[in-house]
Design an enzyme around this catalytic site. Structure first.
Site, PDB file in Angstrom:
ATOM      1  CE  LYS A   2      40.044  43.010  41.255  1.00 51.42           C
ATOM      2  NZ  LYS A   2      41.327  41.517  40.618  1.00 51.42           N
ATOM      3  CG  ASP A  47      36.109  42.894  39.544  1.00 55.91           C
ATOM      4  OD1 ASP A  47      35.187  41.347  39.849  1.00 55.91           O
ATOM      5  OD2 ASP A  47      37.070  42.777  38.980  1.00 55.91           O
ATOM      6  CB  SER A  83      37.220  49.388  45.412  1.00 58.38           C
ATOM      7  OG  SER A  83      37.584  49.491  47.243  1.00 58.38           O
TER       8      SER A  83
END
Length: 283
Positions: free
Chosen positions: A10, A137, A105
């Site tokens: 990201k 995140d 992620s």
């Protein structure tokens, strides 16, 4: 049974950091967008006892300190499903300690893969709640795309994605400790003003010029000059980027280009000095 999941990096189009909270986290407001720089995770169940993590990249821990392992532990604990022997193969492409959310992620991809293997009826929202126990995140990374994240990052509002463009990501050799960057930001008297609302309007109207005019990250001036981030930002802008700034707390810099040819030239030029340079697009 085996499944494969992609874990997308990201970038932060905006990152505004507020006061430190009682729980030790900072209030943030950030617009995040996933890009096509991706790790690959292969998950296989019924491979023996417990959790086993394998990784092709040197220096990546393959134990309970890795967010992938922690995500698997949270999944089994929250669902009450017994682990029948899980092997996870992690192929790294996203640089570590870059502000690109690689670990988060990977954890989110682990949760998605485990859903496929064990509990397909789980919703994205349930995975996001599990992800919040692993890292700030991770909830965003469960779904990806473009989102406004507030609180410590767990309060999410989907947004229109970036319009068609090219993204050059460059990580210098030096890395930035997230904790140290927050501490330095707390000590700084000057902070870059970030206009998140203008970027949201640019996304709604799919106006790349408006978006790039207001892209900004408060951590940018907290990065030590010896990291090379200012040099990278300067090269990106000279070679045609519409904007360039830090991603997350660094140390990676990204530039947004409207023109593919200019983006490719910039990536080729930066790669001469910075091997961790990538040309990609929003996903």
């Amino acid at each position: 049974m085996k499944v494969t999941e992609l874990a997308s990096a990201k970038i932060n189009l905006t990152l505004d950091v507020g006061a430190k909270r009682a729980d030790g986290y900072h209030e943030i407001s950030t617009i995040m967008q996933t890009i096509g720089l991706q790790d690959t995770l292969t998950l296989e169940r019924g491979t023996g006892e417990g959790i086993r993590l394998l990784c092709d990249a040197p220096g990546i821990p393959c134990d309970s300190t890795n967010l992938v392992w922690r995500a698997a532990e949270v999944f089994f604990r929250e669902t009450g499903i017994a682990c029948d022997g899980l092997t996870i193969q992690l192929e790294k492409c996203i640089p570590s300690q870059a502000g690109l959310g690689g670990g988060s992620s990977d954890a989110a991809a682990t949760l998605r893969g485990l859903r496929q293997l064990y509990c397909p009826e789980l919703t994205d929202r349930q995975l996001e709640e599990m992800g919040a126990q692993v890292g700030s995140d991770v909830p965003f990374c469960v779904r990806g795309g473009a989102m406004l994240a507030c609180g410590r990052g767990e309060k999410l509002q989907p947004l229109a994605p970036l319009p068609s463009c090219w993204v050059v990501v460059c990580k210098p050799e030096a890395s930035c400790s997230t904790g140290q960057m927050y501490q330095k930001l707390d000590e700084m008297q000057f902070r870059l003003m970030v206009d998140t609302d203008e970027v949201i309007l640019g996304l709604i109207w799919q106006d790349l010029d408006r978006i790039c005019t207001h892209v900004g990250n408060q951590f940018f001036y907290a990065v030590p000059r010896e990291c090379g981030t200012f040099e990278i930002e300067s090269i990106l802008m000279k070679m045609g980027a519409k904007c360039a700034t830090l991603s997350g707390s660094g140390s990676a810099i990204f530039g947004i280009f409207a023109d593919e040819a200019a983006a490719r030239l910039a990536a080729e030029e930066l790669k001469k000095s910075y091997p961790d340079t990538f040309l990609t697009q929003p996903v």
